[in-house]
Design a protein around this motif. Structure first.
Motif, PDB file in Angstrom:
ATOM      1  N   SER A  44      83.186  62.184   8.784  1.00  0.00           N
ATOM      2  CA  SER A  44      84.626  62.501   8.880  1.00  0.00           C
ATOM      3  C   SER A  44      85.002  63.850   9.496  1.00  0.00           C
ATOM      4  O   SER A  44      86.187  64.139   9.650  1.00  0.00           O
ATOM      5  CB  SER A  44      85.325  62.421   7.499  1.00  0.00           C
ATOM      6  N   ASP A  47      85.935  63.301  14.700  1.00  0.00           N
ATOM      7  CA  ASP A  47      87.094  62.491  15.076  1.00  0.00           C
ATOM      8  C   ASP A  47      88.092  62.350  13.902  1.00  0.00           C
ATOM      9  O   ASP A  47      89.302  62.329  14.118  1.00  0.00           O
ATOM     10  CB  ASP A  47      86.630  61.114  15.549  1.00  0.00           C
ATOM     11  N   ASP A  79      73.268  67.254  13.544  1.00  0.00           N
ATOM     12  CA  ASP A  79      74.402  67.399  14.471  1.00  0.00           C
ATOM     13  C   ASP A  79      73.853  67.751  15.850  1.00  0.00           C
ATOM     14  O   ASP A  79      72.697  68.141  15.992  1.00  0.00           O
ATOM     15  CB  ASP A  79      75.405  68.443  13.980  1.00  0.00           C
ATOM     16  N   ASN A 130      83.685  52.999  11.844  1.00  0.00           N
ATOM     17  CA  ASN A 130      85.123  52.699  11.736  1.00  0.00           C
ATOM     18  C   ASN A 130      85.266  51.491  10.799  1.00  0.00           C
ATOM     19  O   ASN A 130      84.284  50.811  10.507  1.00  0.00           O
ATOM     20  CB  ASN A 130      85.725  52.411  13.115  1.00  0.00           C
ATOM     21  N   GLY A 137      84.357  53.613  20.461  1.00  0.00           N
ATOM     22  CA  GLY A 137      85.246  54.527  19.764  1.00  0.00           C
ATOM     23  C   GLY A 137      84.801  55.980  19.834  1.00  0.00           C
ATOM     24  O   GLY A 137      85.443  56.849  19.264  1.00  0.00           O
ATOM     25  N   VAL A 140      79.482  59.507  16.917  1.00  0.00           N
ATOM     26  CA  VAL A 140      78.144  59.039  16.575  1.00  0.00           C
ATOM     27  C   VAL A 140      78.113  57.502  16.512  1.00  0.00           C
ATOM     28  O   VAL A 140      77.086  56.883  16.779  1.00  0.00           O
ATOM     29  CB  VAL A 140      77.675  59.720  15.263  1.00  0.00           C
TER      30      VAL A 140
HETATM   31  N1  AR6 Z   1      73.858  62.574  17.104  1.00  0.00           N
HETATM   32  C1  AR6 Z   1      74.084  63.367  16.029  1.00  0.00           C
HETATM   33  N2  AR6 Z   1      75.305  63.721  15.607  1.00  0.00           N
HETATM   34  C2  AR6 Z   1      76.360  63.294  16.322  1.00  0.00           C
HETATM   35  C3  AR6 Z   1      76.212  62.458  17.457  1.00  0.00           C
HETATM   36  C4  AR6 Z   1      74.889  62.093  17.840  1.00  0.00           C
HETATM   37  N3  AR6 Z   1      74.649  61.297  18.890  1.00  0.00           N
HETATM   38  N4  AR6 Z   1      77.457  62.192  17.942  1.00  0.00           N
HETATM   39  C5  AR6 Z   1      78.337  62.825  17.148  1.00  0.00           C
HETATM   40  N5  AR6 Z   1      77.690  63.504  16.169  1.00  0.00           N
HETATM   41  P1  AR6 Z   1      82.313  61.483  14.480  1.00  0.00           P
HETATM   42  P2  AR6 Z   1      84.008  60.903  12.127  1.00  0.00           P
HETATM   43  C6  AR6 Z   1      78.256  64.275  15.038  1.00  0.00           C
HETATM   44  O1  AR6 Z   1      83.491  61.894  15.266  1.00  0.00           O
HETATM   45  O2  AR6 Z   1      84.619  62.253  12.184  1.00  0.00           O
HETATM   46  C7  AR6 Z   1      84.216  57.112  15.708  1.00  0.00           C
HETATM   47  O3  AR6 Z   1      84.886  56.820  16.862  1.00  0.00           O
HETATM   48  C8  AR6 Z   1      79.556  65.013  15.269  1.00  0.00           C
HETATM   49  O4  AR6 Z   1      79.337  66.262  15.904  1.00  0.00           O
HETATM   50  O5  AR6 Z   1      81.318  60.602  15.126  1.00  0.00           O
HETATM   51  O6  AR6 Z   1      83.553  60.366  10.804  1.00  0.00           O
HETATM   52  C9  AR6 Z   1      84.203  55.959  14.708  1.00  0.00           C
HETATM   53  O7  AR6 Z   1      84.359  54.693  15.345  1.00  0.00           O
HETATM   54  C10 AR6 Z   1      80.036  65.175  13.848  1.00  0.00           C
HETATM   55  O8  AR6 Z   1      79.381  66.280  13.222  1.00  0.00           O
HETATM   56  O9  AR6 Z   1      82.722  60.737  13.089  1.00  0.00           O
HETATM   57  C11 AR6 Z   1      85.352  56.278  13.785  1.00  0.00           C
HETATM   58  O10 AR6 Z   1      86.555  55.693  14.239  1.00  0.00           O
HETATM   59  C12 AR6 Z   1      79.576  63.888  13.157  1.00  0.00           C
HETATM   60  O11 AR6 Z   1      78.587  63.330  14.033  1.00  0.00           O
HETATM   61  C13 AR6 Z   1      85.485  57.786  13.848  1.00  0.00           C
HETATM   62  O12 AR6 Z   1      84.869  58.201  15.061  1.00  0.00           O
HETATM   63  C14 AR6 Z   1      80.657  62.845  12.902  1.00  0.00           C
HETATM   64  O13 AR6 Z   1      81.560  62.823  13.981  1.00  0.00           O
HETATM   65  C15 AR6 Z   1      84.768  58.487  12.703  1.00  0.00           C
HETATM   66  O14 AR6 Z   1      85.033  59.866  12.765  1.00  0.00           O
END
Ligand code: AR6
Length: 231
Positions: A44, A47, A79, A130, A137, A140
């Motif tokens: 969380s 995004d 991360d 999601n 989306g 990650v």
């Molecule tokens: N490897 C490691 N960590 C990552 C990677 C990766 N490849 N990509 C992102 N992170 P987020 P949320 C980190 O935005 O806030 C999606 O679209 C990132 O830096 O992925 O829970 C879904 O479909 C952060 O620290 O997830 C949902 O709609 C963490 O992963 C929504 O975003 C989570 O970032 C969920 O949002």
């Protein structure tokens, strides 16, 4: 770089393990003396725009609560960058609480390339999903579904059609998935965290009383699913 001696030596240890593994058991990423390991992203905080201070408190609390219940299993917060604010906050708070750094540590890298690029063996990874459990989306979620290939979408549908915030579901990864064959990952645990982003469904509009409760539930559910996978 913002790297503490303990993470440096943990990283070296991981690389050493990776080298040994490449030499002694090419092709098989899991050996019997491996500690079960869950790698998870910070749920969380990107995004979904959840406050990093509050999230880091919850992560450290929940890790501390579950490490005792998980036997020799390891938990790894991942991360993408060394500049990650959530990683530094969690590292600092985990050290303050004297959490065993062999059983819980942070790792900088792509969660879909932990073994092939980071030399870190993890058998389970978590996804910040999601509610529809759909690929894409961004973040990650997009990275994991892309790296896992279509097999993950099919396997996910067999387990669940959707998730409520604060819940998690473990999905066994088919051996045809590159995440299985290349990275040695056997399960992906989808987690739906609380959302503070008005552009996304179920926005809590800064209600952090509810938000913190939902994030706590999300980590409880994640670690419980991990426990039942490795048991
Ligand atoms: N490897 C490691 N960590 C990552 C990677 C990766 N490849 N990509 C992102 N992170 P987020 P949320 C980190 O935005 O806030 C999606 O679209 C990132 O830096 O992925 O829970 C879904 O479909 C952060 O620290 O997830 C949902 O709609 C963490 O992963 C929504 O975003 C989570 O970032 C969920 O949002």
């Amino acid at each position: 770089e913002n790297v503490t001696p303990s993470t440096q030596s943990a990283a070296k240890e991981e690389l050493k393990e990776g080298e040994d593994l490449a030499v002694h058991s090419a092709g098989s990423h899991v050996s019997s003396n491996d500690a079960p390991t869950l790698a998870f992203p910070s749920i969380s905080t990107s995004d979904f725009q959840f406050n990093h201070e509050k999230a880091s408190d919850i992560i450290v609390d929940k890790v501390q609560e579950f490490l005792n219940k998980l036997g020799n299993a390891r938990l790894v917060l991942v991360d993408l960058s060394h500049g990650s604010k959530i990683l530094s906050l969690v590292k600092e708070k985990a050290a303050q609480k004297h959490i065993n750094s062999k059983k819980f540590f942070t790792h900088v890298g792509d969660i879909t390339r932990l073994y092939s690029e980071g030399g870190l063996r993890c058998n389970v990874i978590a996804n910040a999903a999601n509610w529809r459990l759909k690929p894409g989306g961004g973040g990650v979620n997009a990275a994991i579904f892309k790296a896992a290939g279509p097999a993950l979408e099919v396997a996910t549908k067999e387990q669940a059609q959707m998730l409520h915030p604060g819940n998690a579901v473990a999905v066994p990864l088919p051996s045809t998935s590159p995440l299985f064959s290349r990275e040695g990952i056997t399960h992906v645990i989808h987690v739906l965290g609380p959302n503070m982003n008005p552009q996304r469904p179920n926005c809590l509009h800064n209600d952090y009383i509810t938000g913190c409760e939902v994030l706590r539930n999300a980590y409880t559910s994640l670690f419980q699913e991990f426990a039942s996978v490795v048991k």
